[in-house]
Design a protein around this motif. Structure first.
Motif, PDB file in Angstrom:
ATOM      1  N   ALA A  52       0.931  -0.961   0.075  1.00  0.00           N
ATOM      2  CA  ALA A  52      -0.022   0.009  -0.159  1.00  0.00           C
ATOM      3  C   ALA A  52       0.970   1.085  -0.150  1.00  0.00           C
ATOM      4  O   ALA A  52       2.118   1.307   0.395  1.00  0.00           O
ATOM      5  CB  ALA A  52      -0.802   0.163   1.264  1.00  0.00           C
ATOM      6  N   VAL A  53       0.391   2.211  -0.553  1.00  0.00           N
ATOM      7  CA  VAL A  53       1.062   3.712  -0.540  1.00  0.00           C
ATOM      8  C   VAL A  53       0.355   4.675   0.247  1.00  0.00           C
ATOM      9  O   VAL A  53      -1.159   4.816   0.256  1.00  0.00           O
ATOM     10  CB  VAL A  53       1.133   4.108  -1.895  1.00  0.00           C
ATOM     11  CG1 VAL A  53       1.660   5.583  -2.103  1.00  0.00           C
ATOM     12  CG2 VAL A  53       1.947   3.013  -2.822  1.00  0.00           C
TER      13      VAL A  53
ATOM     14  N   ARG B 114      -7.161  12.845   5.547  1.00  0.00           N
ATOM     15  CA  ARG B 114      -6.334  11.766   5.116  1.00  0.00           C
ATOM     16  C   ARG B 114      -5.525  11.062   5.985  1.00  0.00           C
ATOM     17  O   ARG B 114      -4.796  10.148   5.492  1.00  0.00           O
ATOM     18  CB  ARG B 114      -5.653  12.671   3.772  1.00  0.00           C
ATOM     19  CG  ARG B 114      -4.435  13.400   4.035  1.00  0.00           C
ATOM     20  CD  ARG B 114      -3.812  14.111   2.893  1.00  0.00           C
ATOM     21  NE  ARG B 114      -2.858  15.040   3.449  1.00  0.00           N
ATOM     22  CZ  ARG B 114      -2.256  15.682   2.474  1.00  0.00           C
ATOM     23  NH1 ARG B 114      -2.508  15.901   1.287  1.00  0.00           N
ATOM     24  NH2 ARG B 114      -1.313  16.505   2.891  1.00  0.00           N
ATOM     25  N   ASP B 115      -5.395  11.550   7.212  1.00  0.00           N
ATOM     26  CA  ASP B 115      -4.510  10.844   8.264  1.00  0.00           C
ATOM     27  C   ASP B 115      -4.677   9.592   8.127  1.00  0.00           C
ATOM     28  O   ASP B 115      -6.018   9.113   8.542  1.00  0.00           O
ATOM     29  CB  ASP B 115      -4.535  11.849   9.304  1.00  0.00           C
ATOM     30  CG  ASP B 115      -3.858  13.014   9.429  1.00  0.00           C
ATOM     31  OD1 ASP B 115      -2.916  13.313   8.590  1.00  0.00           O
ATOM     32  OD2 ASP B 115      -4.010  13.891  10.527  1.00  0.00           O
ATOM     33  N   GLY B 116      -3.779   8.746   8.079  1.00  0.00           N
ATOM     34  CA  GLY B 116      -4.108   7.261   8.318  1.00  0.00           C
ATOM     35  C   GLY B 116      -4.618   6.721   7.049  1.00  0.00           C
ATOM     36  O   GLY B 116      -4.835   5.404   7.128  1.00  0.00           O
ATOM     37  N   LEU B 117      -4.926   7.253   6.055  1.00  0.00           N
ATOM     38  CA  LEU B 117      -5.407   6.714   4.810  1.00  0.00           C
ATOM     39  C   LEU B 117      -4.344   5.918   3.706  1.00  0.00           C
ATOM     40  O   LEU B 117      -3.297   6.731   3.628  1.00  0.00           O
ATOM     41  CB  LEU B 117      -6.303   7.700   3.971  1.00  0.00           C
ATOM     42  CG  LEU B 117      -7.437   8.164   4.856  1.00  0.00           C
ATOM     43  CD1 LEU B 117      -8.274   9.102   3.869  1.00  0.00           C
ATOM     44  CD2 LEU B 117      -8.287   6.892   5.216  1.00  0.00           C
ATOM     45  N   TRP B 118      -4.408   4.925   3.198  1.00  0.00           N
ATOM     46  CA  TRP B 118      -3.626   4.270   2.161  1.00  0.00           C
ATOM     47  C   TRP B 118      -4.354   3.832   1.123  1.00  0.00           C
ATOM     48  O   TRP B 118      -5.580   3.493   1.049  1.00  0.00           O
ATOM     49  CB  TRP B 118      -2.941   3.055   3.174  1.00  0.00           C
ATOM     50  CG  TRP B 118      -2.097   3.410   4.222  1.00  0.00           C
ATOM     51  CD1 TRP B 118      -2.600   3.952   5.401  1.00  0.00           C
ATOM     52  CD2 TRP B 118      -0.736   3.268   4.190  1.00  0.00           C
ATOM     53  NE1 TRP B 118      -1.476   3.898   6.237  1.00  0.00           N
ATOM     54  CE2 TRP B 118      -0.447   3.498   5.618  1.00  0.00           C
ATOM     55  CE3 TRP B 118       0.145   2.689   3.637  1.00  0.00           C
ATOM     56  CZ2 TRP B 118       0.930   3.325   6.125  1.00  0.00           C
ATOM     57  CZ3 TRP B 118       1.645   2.424   3.885  1.00  0.00           C
ATOM     58  CH2 TRP B 118       1.900   2.916   5.180  1.00  0.00           C
ATOM     59  N   ARG B 119      -3.568   3.776  -0.060  1.00  0.00           N
ATOM     60  CA  ARG B 119      -4.125   3.300  -1.205  1.00  0.00           C
ATOM     61  C   ARG B 119      -3.665   1.858  -1.395  1.00  0.00           C
ATOM     62  O   ARG B 119      -2.470   1.524  -1.478  1.00  0.00           O
ATOM     63  CB  ARG B 119      -3.595   4.183  -2.541  1.00  0.00           C
ATOM     64  CG  ARG B 119      -4.263   5.580  -2.586  1.00  0.00           C
ATOM     65  CD  ARG B 119      -3.987   6.056  -3.870  1.00  0.00           C
ATOM     66  NE  ARG B 119      -2.738   6.660  -3.975  1.00  0.00           N
ATOM     67  CZ  ARG B 119      -1.543   6.407  -4.667  1.00  0.00           C
ATOM     68  NH1 ARG B 119      -1.660   5.281  -5.332  1.00  0.00           N
ATOM     69  NH2 ARG B 119      -0.546   6.876  -4.613  1.00  0.00           N
TER      70      ARG B 119
ATOM     71  N   VAL C 197       2.074  -2.899   4.284  1.00  0.00           N
ATOM     72  CA  VAL C 197       3.451  -2.603   3.720  1.00  0.00           C
ATOM     73  C   VAL C 197       3.756  -1.681   2.880  1.00  0.00           C
ATOM     74  O   VAL C 197       3.118  -1.845   1.798  1.00  0.00           O
ATOM     75  CB  VAL C 197       3.779  -4.172   3.167  1.00  0.00           C
ATOM     76  CG1 VAL C 197       5.185  -4.001   2.534  1.00  0.00           C
ATOM     77  CG2 VAL C 197       3.548  -5.117   4.283  1.00  0.00           C
ATOM     78  N   PRO C 198       4.560  -0.743   3.221  1.00  0.00           N
ATOM     79  CA  PRO C 198       4.648   0.731   2.251  1.00  0.00           C
ATOM     80  C   PRO C 198       5.290  -0.056   1.091  1.00  0.00           C
ATOM     81  O   PRO C 198       6.270  -0.903   0.859  1.00  0.00           O
ATOM     82  CB  PRO C 198       5.810   1.358   3.013  1.00  0.00           C
ATOM     83  CG  PRO C 198       5.589   1.005   4.405  1.00  0.00           C
ATOM     84  CD  PRO C 198       5.395  -0.462   4.491  1.00  0.00           C
TER      85      PRO C 198
END
Length: 390
Positions: A133-134, A154-159, A200-201
Protein backbone atom coordinates in the motif's frame (compact mmCIF):
# COMPACT_ATOMS: atom_id res chain seq x y z
CA UNK A 1 8.78 -19.39 6.91
CA UNK A 2 8.38 -21.74 3.98
CA UNK A 3 8.00 -20.63 0.41
CA UNK A 4 4.65 -19.38 -0.86
CA UNK A 5 2.62 -19.47 -4.07
CA UNK A 6 1.65 -16.45 -6.15
CA UNK A 7 -1.94 -16.40 -7.43
CA UNK A 8 -2.22 -14.05 -10.42
CA UNK A 9 -5.76 -12.89 -11.20
CA UNK A 10 -6.05 -12.41 -14.98
CA UNK A 11 -9.70 -13.09 -15.75
CA UNK A 12 -10.86 -9.51 -16.31
CA UNK A 13 -12.11 -8.13 -19.59
CA UNK A 14 -10.44 -4.69 -19.27
CA UNK A 15 -13.53 -2.81 -20.49
CA UNK A 16 -12.33 0.54 -19.13
CA UNK A 17 -9.18 0.29 -21.23
CA UNK A 18 -11.18 0.09 -24.44
CA UNK A 19 -8.81 -2.17 -26.39
CA UNK A 20 -9.78 -5.07 -28.62
CA UNK A 21 -8.29 -7.54 -26.15
CA UNK A 22 -8.10 -7.52 -22.33
CA UNK A 23 -5.33 -5.22 -21.13
CA UNK A 24 -3.32 -8.02 -19.47
CA UNK A 25 -2.59 -9.37 -22.94
CA UNK A 26 -1.48 -6.06 -24.45
CA UNK A 27 2.16 -5.50 -25.30
CA UNK A 28 4.36 -3.59 -22.87
CA UNK A 29 7.85 -2.86 -24.22
CA UNK A 30 7.99 -6.08 -26.20
CA UNK A 31 6.21 -8.45 -23.80
CA UNK A 32 2.57 -9.00 -22.81
CA UNK A 33 1.66 -7.32 -19.53
CA UNK A 34 0.68 -10.69 -18.04
CA UNK A 35 4.05 -12.22 -18.89
CA UNK A 36 5.92 -9.38 -17.16
CA UNK A 37 3.75 -9.83 -14.08
CA UNK A 38 4.26 -13.58 -13.96
CA UNK A 39 8.01 -13.27 -14.49
CA UNK A 40 8.28 -10.86 -11.53
CA UNK A 41 7.06 -13.65 -9.23
CA UNK A 42 8.71 -16.59 -10.97
CA UNK A 43 12.09 -14.92 -10.54
CA UNK A 44 11.62 -14.26 -6.82
CA UNK A 45 13.49 -16.67 -4.51
CA UNK A 46 10.69 -16.72 -1.92
CA UNK A 47 7.98 -17.72 -4.41
CA UNK A 48 7.77 -21.44 -5.11
CA UNK A 49 5.33 -21.34 -8.03
CA UNK A 50 2.83 -19.18 -9.88
CA UNK A 51 -0.81 -20.05 -10.55
CA UNK A 52 -2.83 -17.92 -12.97
CA UNK A 53 -6.62 -17.52 -13.03
CA UNK A 54 -7.99 -16.65 -16.47
CA UNK A 55 -11.11 -16.27 -18.55
CA UNK A 56 -11.15 -19.61 -20.44
CA UNK A 57 -12.57 -17.83 -23.49
CA UNK A 58 -9.18 -16.10 -23.78
CA UNK A 59 -7.13 -19.27 -23.53
CA UNK A 60 -5.39 -18.62 -26.84
CA UNK A 61 -4.18 -15.22 -25.64
CA UNK A 62 -3.04 -16.72 -22.35
CA UNK A 63 -1.07 -19.52 -24.01
CA UNK A 64 0.71 -17.04 -26.27
CA UNK A 65 1.48 -14.68 -23.40
CA UNK A 66 3.12 -17.24 -21.10
CA UNK A 67 4.63 -19.60 -23.67
CA UNK A 68 7.75 -21.30 -22.38
CA UNK A 69 7.32 -20.34 -18.72
CA UNK A 70 6.29 -23.84 -17.60
CA UNK A 71 3.26 -22.74 -15.59
CA UNK A 72 0.65 -25.18 -14.27
CA UNK A 73 -2.71 -25.44 -16.01
CA UNK A 74 -4.59 -22.15 -15.53
CA UNK A 75 -7.69 -21.96 -13.37
CA UNK A 76 -10.98 -20.73 -14.82
CA UNK A 77 -12.18 -17.50 -13.27
CA UNK A 78 -15.64 -16.63 -12.06
CA UNK A 79 -18.17 -13.89 -12.66
CA UNK A 80 -16.36 -11.49 -10.32
CA UNK A 81 -12.79 -10.99 -9.18
CA UNK A 82 -13.77 -12.34 -5.77
CA UNK A 83 -15.14 -15.50 -7.41
CA UNK A 84 -11.96 -15.84 -9.46
CA UNK A 85 -9.73 -15.61 -6.40
CA UNK A 86 -11.82 -18.20 -4.56
CA UNK A 87 -11.61 -20.51 -7.58
CA UNK A 88 -7.84 -20.11 -7.56
CA UNK A 89 -7.58 -20.83 -3.85
CA UNK A 90 -9.78 -23.92 -4.16
CA UNK A 91 -7.63 -25.17 -7.04
CA UNK A 92 -4.48 -24.77 -4.93
CA UNK A 93 -6.12 -26.62 -2.06
CA UNK A 94 -7.20 -29.47 -4.34
CA UNK A 95 -3.90 -29.78 -6.19
CA UNK A 96 -1.47 -29.80 -3.31
CA UNK A 97 -3.35 -29.29 -0.12
CA UNK A 98 -2.57 -25.59 -0.17
CA UNK A 99 0.61 -23.95 1.02
CA UNK A 100 1.83 -21.89 3.94
CA UNK A 101 1.13 -18.56 2.29
CA UNK A 102 -0.35 -17.16 -0.90
CA UNK A 103 0.29 -13.84 -2.63
CA UNK A 104 -2.76 -12.62 -4.57
CA UNK A 105 -1.80 -10.17 -7.31
CA UNK A 106 -3.51 -8.31 -10.15
CA UNK A 107 -2.24 -9.32 -13.59
CA UNK A 108 -2.33 -5.65 -14.64
CA UNK A 109 0.35 -4.60 -12.13
CA UNK A 110 3.44 -5.62 -14.11
CA UNK A 111 5.92 -3.31 -12.36
CA UNK A 112 5.83 -4.92 -8.92
CA UNK A 113 9.40 -5.09 -7.59
CA UNK A 114 11.21 -7.83 -5.69
CA UNK A 115 11.54 -5.79 -2.50
CA UNK A 116 7.77 -5.28 -2.25
CA UNK A 117 7.15 -9.00 -2.77
CA UNK A 118 9.72 -9.85 -0.09
CA UNK A 119 8.28 -7.30 2.35
CA UNK A 120 4.74 -8.67 2.05
CA UNK A 121 5.99 -12.22 2.61
CA UNK A 122 8.06 -11.14 5.61
CA UNK A 123 5.05 -9.41 7.20
CA UNK A 124 3.21 -12.74 7.26
CA UNK A 125 5.59 -13.93 9.96
CA UNK A 126 3.83 -11.55 12.35
CA UNK A 127 0.31 -11.17 10.91
CA UNK A 128 -2.15 -13.46 9.09
CA UNK A 129 -2.41 -10.95 6.25
CA UNK A 130 -0.37 -8.15 4.66
CA UNK A 131 -0.92 -5.84 1.71
CA UNK A 132 1.28 -3.55 -0.35
CA UNK A 133 0.00 0.00 0.00
CA UNK A 134 0.99 3.64 -0.48
CA UNK A 135 0.19 6.40 2.03
CA UNK A 136 -2.31 8.87 0.61
CA UNK A 137 -0.66 12.16 -0.28
CA UNK A 138 -3.43 14.02 -2.12
CA UNK A 139 -6.08 16.07 -0.37
CA UNK A 140 -9.47 14.35 -0.54
CA UNK A 141 -12.69 16.22 -1.25
CA UNK A 142 -16.22 14.96 -0.78
CA UNK A 143 -18.44 16.10 -3.64
CA UNK A 144 -22.15 16.74 -4.00
CA UNK A 145 -23.95 18.05 -7.10
CA UNK A 146 -20.67 18.97 -8.75
CA UNK A 147 -19.35 21.08 -5.86
CA UNK A 148 -17.09 20.44 -2.88
CA UNK A 149 -19.13 19.33 0.14
CA UNK A 150 -16.21 18.88 2.49
CA UNK A 151 -12.59 17.90 2.98
CA UNK A 152 -11.77 14.38 4.13
CA UNK A 153 -9.02 13.95 6.69
CA UNK A 154 -6.34 11.91 4.93
CA UNK A 155 -4.41 11.01 8.10
CA UNK A 156 -4.04 7.25 8.27
CA UNK A 157 -5.40 6.69 4.76
CA UNK A 158 -3.59 4.37 2.34
CA UNK A 159 -4.10 3.33 -1.29
CA UNK A 160 -4.21 -0.46 -1.45
CA UNK A 161 -2.15 -2.28 -4.06
CA UNK A 162 -1.25 -5.90 -4.64
CA UNK A 163 0.31 -8.31 -3.84
CA UNK A 164 -1.92 -9.01 -0.89
CA UNK A 165 -0.46 -11.88 1.08
CA UNK A 166 -2.15 -14.23 3.53
CA UNK A 167 -1.58 -17.43 5.41
CA UNK A 168 -3.28 -19.86 3.09
CA UNK A 169 -5.70 -21.66 5.43
CA UNK A 170 -6.95 -18.35 6.85
CA UNK A 171 -7.72 -16.65 3.52
CA UNK A 172 -9.27 -19.80 2.02
CA UNK A 173 -11.69 -20.03 4.93
CA UNK A 174 -12.43 -16.30 4.73
CA UNK A 175 -13.18 -16.48 1.00
CA UNK A 176 -15.43 -19.50 1.45
CA UNK A 177 -17.38 -17.67 4.12
CA UNK A 178 -17.68 -14.52 1.95
CA UNK A 179 -18.97 -16.33 -1.14
CA UNK A 180 -21.79 -14.40 -2.76
CA UNK A 181 -20.83 -11.09 -1.19
CA UNK A 182 -19.30 -8.15 -3.05
CA UNK A 183 -16.11 -6.99 -1.35
CA UNK A 184 -13.54 -4.64 -2.85
CA UNK A 185 -10.39 -6.69 -2.41
CA UNK A 186 -8.93 -9.69 -0.60
CA UNK A 187 -7.95 -7.57 2.38
CA UNK A 188 -11.65 -6.71 2.81
CA UNK A 189 -12.43 -10.44 2.77
CA UNK A 190 -9.82 -10.98 5.46
CA UNK A 191 -11.05 -8.03 7.52
CA UNK A 192 -14.58 -9.40 7.46
CA UNK A 193 -13.24 -12.65 8.89
CA UNK A 194 -11.53 -10.78 11.71
CA UNK A 195 -8.00 -11.29 10.38
CA UNK A 196 -5.40 -8.62 11.09
CA UNK A 197 -3.91 -7.23 7.89
CA UNK A 198 -0.54 -5.46 8.03
CA UNK A 199 0.28 -2.47 5.81
CA UNK A 200 3.52 -2.79 3.85
CA UNK A 201 4.78 0.48 2.29
CA UNK A 202 5.11 0.00 -1.47
CA UNK A 203 6.14 2.09 -4.45
CA UNK A 204 4.14 4.35 -6.74
CA UNK A 205 5.50 2.40 -9.73
CA UNK A 206 3.40 -0.59 -8.68
CA UNK A 207 0.31 0.97 -10.23
CA UNK A 208 -2.44 -0.87 -12.06
CA UNK A 209 -2.64 -0.48 -15.84
CA UNK A 210 -6.25 0.59 -16.33
CA UNK A 211 -6.17 3.16 -19.17
CA UNK A 212 -4.03 3.78 -22.27
CA UNK A 213 -2.29 6.56 -20.35
CA UNK A 214 -1.29 4.00 -17.72
CA UNK A 215 0.25 1.80 -20.40
CA UNK A 216 2.30 4.72 -21.71
CA UNK A 217 3.42 5.55 -18.18
CA UNK A 218 4.37 1.92 -17.53
CA UNK A 219 6.53 1.85 -20.66
CA UNK A 220 8.35 5.00 -19.53
CA UNK A 221 8.96 3.59 -16.04
CA UNK A 222 10.13 0.28 -17.43
CA UNK A 223 12.48 1.88 -19.93
CA UNK A 224 13.98 4.15 -17.28
CA UNK A 225 14.42 1.33 -14.76
CA UNK A 226 16.16 -0.90 -17.28
CA UNK A 227 18.40 1.89 -18.42
CA UNK A 228 17.62 0.95 -21.99
CA UNK A 229 19.39 3.28 -24.43
CA UNK A 230 16.96 5.07 -26.69
CA UNK A 231 19.35 5.67 -29.52
CA UNK A 232 17.02 5.00 -32.43
CA UNK A 233 15.76 8.53 -33.09
CA UNK A 234 13.01 8.78 -35.69
CA UNK A 235 10.95 11.61 -37.18
CA UNK A 236 7.62 11.39 -38.95
CA UNK A 237 5.39 13.97 -40.62
CA UNK A 238 1.66 14.21 -41.16
CA UNK A 239 -0.76 16.37 -43.10
CA UNK A 240 -4.55 16.62 -42.99
CA UNK A 241 -7.32 18.75 -44.50
CA UNK A 242 -11.02 19.14 -43.74
CA UNK A 243 -13.54 21.38 -45.50
CA UNK A 244 -15.95 23.68 -43.72
CA UNK A 245 -19.61 22.73 -43.32
CA UNK A 246 -22.54 23.94 -41.28
CA UNK A 247 -21.87 24.30 -37.57
CA UNK A 248 -20.91 26.65 -34.80
CA UNK A 249 -17.55 25.23 -33.67
CA UNK A 250 -14.48 23.39 -34.91
CA UNK A 251 -12.39 20.85 -33.02
CA UNK A 252 -8.69 21.67 -33.12
CA UNK A 253 -6.00 19.84 -31.14
CA UNK A 254 -8.62 18.38 -28.86
CA UNK A 255 -10.44 21.65 -28.10
CA UNK A 256 -13.84 22.91 -29.23
CA UNK A 257 -13.22 26.36 -30.71
CA UNK A 258 -16.28 28.54 -31.42
CA UNK A 259 -16.64 29.43 -35.10
CA UNK A 260 -19.29 30.33 -37.65
CA UNK A 261 -18.86 26.94 -39.36
CA UNK A 262 -17.93 23.37 -38.49
CA UNK A 263 -15.55 20.92 -40.13
CA UNK A 264 -16.75 18.01 -42.24
CA UNK A 265 -15.31 14.58 -41.49
CA UNK A 266 -16.14 11.01 -40.51
CA UNK A 267 -14.81 11.52 -36.97
CA UNK A 268 -14.71 14.90 -35.23
CA UNK A 269 -12.56 16.24 -38.12
CA UNK A 270 -9.75 17.43 -35.82
CA UNK A 271 -7.11 18.26 -38.43
CA UNK A 272 -4.45 18.92 -35.78
CA UNK A 273 -4.75 15.55 -34.04
CA UNK A 274 -5.15 13.72 -37.35
CA UNK A 275 -1.93 15.21 -38.72
CA UNK A 276 -0.05 14.44 -35.49
CA UNK A 277 -1.37 10.88 -35.38
CA UNK A 278 -0.06 10.33 -38.90
CA UNK A 279 3.29 11.86 -37.92
CA UNK A 280 3.74 9.43 -35.02
CA UNK A 281 2.63 6.46 -37.12
CA UNK A 282 5.05 7.59 -39.80
CA UNK A 283 7.92 7.67 -37.31
CA UNK A 284 7.07 4.08 -36.41
CA UNK A 285 6.66 3.08 -40.07
CA UNK A 286 3.25 1.80 -38.97
CA UNK A 287 1.00 2.94 -41.77
CA UNK A 288 -1.36 5.88 -41.57
CA UNK A 289 -4.44 6.85 -39.63
CA UNK A 290 -6.75 5.43 -42.28
CA UNK A 291 -5.20 1.96 -42.00
CA UNK A 292 -5.80 1.89 -38.25
CA UNK A 293 -9.17 3.68 -38.21
CA UNK A 294 -10.81 3.27 -41.65
CA UNK A 295 -13.33 6.02 -42.45
CA UNK A 296 -15.53 3.30 -43.91
CA UNK A 297 -15.97 1.78 -40.44
CA UNK A 298 -19.13 3.20 -38.83
CA UNK A 299 -17.74 2.83 -35.31
CA UNK A 300 -15.49 5.85 -35.89
CA UNK A 301 -18.31 8.15 -37.02
CA UNK A 302 -18.11 11.24 -34.81
CA UNK A 303 -15.29 9.69 -32.78
CA UNK A 304 -13.07 11.79 -30.53
CA UNK A 305 -9.75 12.01 -32.35
CA UNK A 306 -7.96 11.78 -29.01
CA UNK A 307 -8.57 8.02 -29.32
CA UNK A 308 -6.55 7.97 -32.53
CA UNK A 309 -3.66 9.90 -31.02
CA UNK A 310 -3.59 7.76 -27.88
CA UNK A 311 -3.46 4.66 -30.06
CA UNK A 312 -0.37 6.01 -31.84
CA UNK A 313 1.23 6.87 -28.48
CA UNK A 314 0.46 3.37 -27.18
CA UNK A 315 2.25 1.86 -30.19
CA UNK A 316 5.35 3.89 -29.30
CA UNK A 317 5.13 2.76 -25.67
CA UNK A 318 4.68 -0.87 -26.72
CA UNK A 319 7.99 -0.65 -28.56
CA UNK A 320 9.68 0.61 -25.38
CA UNK A 321 10.01 4.11 -26.82
CA UNK A 322 9.13 7.65 -25.86
CA UNK A 323 7.73 10.63 -27.73
CA UNK A 324 10.45 13.28 -27.55
CA UNK A 325 8.73 16.21 -29.27
CA UNK A 326 5.74 17.13 -31.41
CA UNK A 327 5.09 20.18 -33.60
CA UNK A 328 1.70 21.06 -35.10
CA UNK A 329 0.97 23.91 -37.50
CA UNK A 330 -2.66 24.88 -38.10
CA UNK A 331 -3.22 26.56 -41.49
CA UNK A 332 -6.32 28.73 -41.80
CA UNK A 333 -7.65 32.27 -41.99
CA UNK A 334 -10.28 31.72 -39.32
CA UNK A 335 -10.75 30.95 -36.50
CA UNK A 336 -7.82 32.58 -34.77
CA UNK A 337 -5.68 29.94 -33.07
CA UNK A 338 -3.52 32.25 -30.95
CA UNK A 339 -5.93 32.66 -28.02
CA UNK A 340 -6.24 28.87 -27.73
CA UNK A 341 -2.64 27.83 -28.43
CA UNK A 342 -1.55 27.17 -24.84
CA UNK A 343 -4.68 25.16 -24.06
CA UNK A 344 -4.24 23.15 -27.25
CA UNK A 345 -0.63 22.30 -26.37
CA UNK A 346 -1.68 21.30 -22.87
CA UNK A 347 -4.42 19.04 -24.24
CA UNK A 348 -2.10 17.32 -26.70
CA UNK A 349 0.46 16.79 -23.92
CA UNK A 350 -2.26 15.28 -21.73
CA UNK A 351 -3.36 12.87 -24.46
CA UNK A 352 0.22 11.76 -25.16
CA UNK A 353 1.27 11.64 -21.52
CA UNK A 354 4.26 13.91 -22.06
CA UNK A 355 5.36 17.27 -20.66
CA UNK A 356 3.76 20.37 -22.22
CA UNK A 357 7.19 21.72 -23.18
CA UNK A 358 7.47 18.82 -25.62
CA UNK A 359 4.44 20.02 -27.60
CA UNK A 360 4.45 22.95 -30.01
CA UNK A 361 1.27 24.34 -31.57
CA UNK A 362 1.57 27.10 -34.16
CA UNK A 363 -0.71 28.72 -36.68
CA UNK A 364 -0.27 30.46 -39.99
CA UNK A 365 -2.27 31.67 -42.97
CA UNK A 366 -1.65 31.38 -46.70
CA UNK A 367 -2.09 35.13 -47.23
CA UNK A 368 -5.58 34.44 -48.62
CA UNK A 369 -4.19 32.12 -51.30
CA UNK A 370 -5.54 28.65 -52.03
CA UNK A 371 -8.53 26.89 -50.45
CA UNK A 372 -7.54 27.86 -46.89
CA UNK A 373 -7.07 31.45 -48.01
CA UNK A 374 -10.56 31.42 -49.52
CA UNK A 375 -11.95 30.16 -46.22
CA UNK A 376 -13.04 26.80 -47.61
CA UNK A 377 -11.43 24.68 -44.91
CA UNK A 378 -8.55 24.12 -42.50
CA UNK A 379 -5.30 22.24 -43.00
CA UNK A 380 -2.68 21.07 -40.53
CA UNK A 381 0.79 19.68 -40.78
CA UNK A 382 2.70 18.00 -37.97
CA UNK A 383 6.07 16.52 -37.14
CA UNK A 384 6.85 14.03 -34.37
CA UNK A 385 10.20 12.88 -33.03
CA UNK A 386 10.30 9.59 -31.14
CA UNK A 387 13.10 7.60 -29.54
CA UNK A 388 13.15 3.81 -29.58
CA UNK A 389 15.58 1.34 -28.06
CA UNK A 390 18.40 0.88 -30.49
Amino acid sequence: MTLCIALIVAGGTGQRFGAERPKQYLDLAGKPILRRTVEAFLSHPRVSSVQVVIDPARRDLYDAAVAGLGLPEPVSGGATRQDSVRNGLEALAAAQGGCYAVLIHDAARPLVDADTIAAVIAALEHAPGAIAAVPLADTLKRGADGTVAGTVDRDGLWRAQTPQGFRFADILAAHRDAAGLSLTDDAAVAERAGLAVALVPAKEENFKVTTPDDLTRAARVLTASQGAPLGDVRTGTGFDVHRFTDGDFVTLCGLRVPHTQGLEGHSDADVGLHALTDAILGALAAGDIGSHFPPSDPQWRGADSAKFLRHAADLVAARGGVIAHTDITIICERPKVGPHRAAMAARVAEILGIAPDRVSVKATTTERLGFTGRGEGIAAQAAATIRLPG
